[in-house]
Design a protein around this motif. Structure first.
Motif, short mmCIF file in Angstrom:
data_model
loop_
_atom_site.label_atom_id
_atom_site.label_comp_id
_atom_site.label_asym_id
_atom_site.label_seq_id
_atom_site.Cartn_x
_atom_site.Cartn_y
_atom_site.Cartn_z
N LEU A 72 0.95 -1.34 -0.05
CA LEU A 72 0.06 -0.05 0.05
C LEU A 72 0.72 1.03 0.10
CD1 LEU A 72 -2.75 1.21 0.30
CD2 LEU A 72 -2.62 1.16 2.80
N VAL A 73 0.66 2.03 -0.96
CA VAL A 73 1.41 3.36 -1.07
C VAL A 73 0.30 4.58 -0.83
CG1 VAL A 73 2.96 4.81 -2.45
CG2 VAL A 73 2.96 2.20 -2.54
N ALA A 74 0.79 5.44 0.10
CA ALA A 74 0.02 6.64 0.52
C ALA A 74 0.70 7.91 0.19
CB ALA A 74 -0.56 6.60 1.98
N SER A 75 0.26 8.61 -0.44
CA SER A 75 0.89 9.60 -1.15
C SER A 75 0.28 10.98 -0.79
CB SER A 75 1.27 9.63 -2.62
OG SER A 75 2.07 10.61 -2.94
N LYS A 76 0.83 11.93 -0.37
CA LYS A 76 0.64 13.41 -0.23
C LYS A 76 0.17 13.79 -1.75
CE LYS A 76 -0.15 17.23 1.79
NZ LYS A 76 -1.18 17.55 2.82
N HIS A 77 -1.10 14.67 -1.87
CA HIS A 77 -1.61 14.86 -3.36
C HIS A 77 -1.71 16.39 -3.44
CE1 HIS A 77 -3.29 14.32 -7.29
NE2 HIS A 77 -4.65 13.96 -6.67
N PRO A 209 4.92 -0.81 9.24
CA PRO A 209 4.65 -2.47 9.06
C PRO A 209 3.21 -2.54 9.03
CG PRO A 209 5.33 -1.64 11.31
CD PRO A 209 5.37 -0.44 10.57
N ALA A 210 2.61 -3.64 8.43
CA ALA A 210 1.30 -4.15 8.74
C ALA A 210 1.05 -4.41 10.25
CB ALA A 210 1.06 -5.30 7.83
N GLY A 211 -0.26 -4.58 10.54
CA GLY A 211 -0.73 -5.16 11.73
C GLY A 211 -0.99 -4.06 12.82
N LEU A 212 -0.56 -2.79 12.82
CA LEU A 212 -0.93 -1.72 13.83
C LEU A 212 -2.31 -1.53 13.93
CD1 LEU A 212 1.95 1.03 12.80
CD2 LEU A 212 2.00 -1.03 14.31
N LYS A 213 -2.49 -1.04 15.01
CA LYS A 213 -4.05 -0.65 15.29
C LYS A 213 -4.27 0.53 14.41
CE LYS A 213 -4.01 -2.42 20.14
NZ LYS A 213 -4.20 -1.88 21.51
N ALA A 214 -5.46 1.02 14.08
CA ALA A 214 -6.05 1.96 13.05
C ALA A 214 -5.49 3.23 13.62
CB ALA A 214 -7.38 1.82 13.08
N ASP A 215 -5.79 3.51 14.83
CA ASP A 215 -5.26 5.06 15.42
C ASP A 215 -3.72 5.13 15.41
OD1 ASP A 215 -5.11 3.12 17.47
OD2 ASP A 215 -5.90 4.49 18.99
N GLU A 216 -3.16 4.11 15.80
CA GLU A 216 -1.68 4.13 15.69
C GLU A 216 -1.06 4.33 14.37
OE1 GLU A 216 2.18 1.59 17.11
OE2 GLU A 216 0.40 0.61 17.41
N PHE A 217 -1.76 3.69 13.32
CA PHE A 217 -1.36 3.67 11.97
C PHE A 217 -1.68 5.01 11.48
CE2 PHE A 217 -3.02 3.78 7.51
CZ PHE A 217 -1.94 3.41 6.75
N GLU A 218 -3.04 5.60 11.71
CA GLU A 218 -3.36 6.91 11.04
C GLU A 218 -2.30 8.06 11.75
OE1 GLU A 218 -7.26 7.47 12.68
OE2 GLU A 218 -8.13 6.19 11.00
N GLN A 219 -1.97 7.85 12.83
CA GLN A 219 -1.04 9.03 13.62
C GLN A 219 0.40 8.96 13.02
OE1 GLN A 219 -0.26 8.57 17.72
NE2 GLN A 219 0.76 10.54 17.78
N GLN A 220 0.80 7.55 12.65
CA GLN A 220 2.19 7.38 11.84
C GLN A 220 2.03 8.05 10.59
OE1 GLN A 220 4.75 4.07 12.02
NE2 GLN A 220 3.92 3.45 14.32
N LEU A 221 1.10 7.66 9.90
CA LEU A 221 0.86 7.89 8.62
C LEU A 221 0.70 9.54 8.23
CD1 LEU A 221 0.52 7.11 5.47
CD2 LEU A 221 -2.00 7.29 5.94
N GLN A 222 -0.04 10.33 9.02
CA GLN A 222 -0.39 11.77 9.09
C GLN A 222 0.83 12.61 9.50
OE1 GLN A 222 -4.18 13.30 9.79
NE2 GLN A 222 -3.48 15.30 10.15
N THR A 223 1.45 12.22 10.59
CA THR A 223 2.62 12.84 11.19
C THR A 223 3.79 12.83 10.23
OG1 THR A 223 1.72 12.42 13.51
CG2 THR A 223 4.14 13.21 13.04
N GLY A 224 3.81 11.60 9.60
CA GLY A 224 5.19 11.51 8.98
C GLY A 224 5.18 12.32 7.47
N ILE A 225 4.00 12.22 6.78
CA ILE A 225 3.58 12.59 5.56
C ILE A 225 3.66 14.21 5.57
CG2 ILE A 225 2.09 13.08 3.66
CD1 ILE A 225 1.22 10.16 3.81
#
Length: 244
Positions: A72-77, A209-225
């Motif tokens: 899965l690739v999540a990119s800023k747009h 990595p796969a397998g994180l909880k939804a809120d943990e994933f969302e935080q890592q994704l948005q903060t990083g991007i």
């Protein structure tokens, strides 16, 4: 000069696209991967035109974080730019895109032939089920599923507006996620005619990595991007102002 170069580039970009659409017609009788290679060539030619006519270069960072296979690739747009410029970095990309694009004569045929994933943005239950099923099929085939978490283009520095679709797919697909930051909106602004010289930076961030909880994933994704994209925005803004 900026207006003139922008005019020339815009004409060249769409004429180049039309040329590739015609040249690529024989690919419809061959396997899908042949069309994928043609799309990568079109993307490369478009970036070359931007470099030669406008003076806009591309710098890719974090290439060591790239991963092929089901992903899965999540990119800023921020711009139209990343809808084609991401293609050369993956061996078999599948974009999640608005279904209206598949209705465009000829262009839409390529979307369907290359098995991109048109989605109904109304968010009905049937649309979500269809998105999930097609996305699973893509990653199980070893493709890289590219999604824009905000759903639409956002200007550099704008308040982020992340939708739930990326998290939904992350949980359903069970695959790692590659976040992507960029500053393309500085040089190819959304809904504007002008194209600016400088360096578009695309940064591939560390894999989530796969397998994180939804809120943990969302935080890592948005903060990083967002942290990385804002840094690239400020960096690119200084360069753009220096060149104008």
């Amino acid at each position: 000069m900026l207006v003139f170069r922008s005019l020339v580039f815009n004409l060249a970009f769409y004429l180049n696209m039309a040329l590739w659409l015609v040249v690529g017609l024989p690919c419809f009788v061959f396997p899908r991967r042949n069309l994928q290679n043609l799309m990568i060539a079109w993307a490369g030619s478009s970036m070359w035109l931007m470099k030669v006519i406008v003076g806009t270069r591309v710098e890719a960072r974090g290439l060591e974080n790239l991963q092929q296979g089901g992903l899965l690739v999540a990119s800023k747009h921020q711009s139209l730019w990343e809808t084609f410029a991401l293609l050369p970095y993956f061996d078999d990309a599948a974009f999640v895109l608005k279904r209206e694009l598949s209705w465009i004569p000829l262009f839409g045929w390529y979307i369907l032939k290359s098995k991109m994933i048109p989605v109904d943005r109304n968010g009905t239950i049937s649309a979500i089920k269809s998105l999930t099923a097609k996305s699973k099929e893509a990653v199980e085939e070893g493709r890289q599923l590219i999604i824009f978490p905000e759903g639409t283009r956002r200007a550099p520095g704008a308040e982020p507006s992340y939708k739930s679709g990326t998290t939904h797919l992350y949980k359903r697909l069970g695959k790692p996620c590659l976040p992507v930051a960029l500053n393309s909106g500085l040089f190819w602004p959304r809904r504007k005619f002008l194209r600016y010289p400088g360096t578009i930076v695309i940064e591939f961030l560390p894999i989530i990595p796969a397998g994180l909880k939804a809120d943990e994933f969302e935080q890592q994704l948005q903060t990083g991007i967002e942290t990385s994209s804002n840094r690239l925005w400020k960096e690119g803004l200084e360069e753009r102002e220096r060149l104008l």
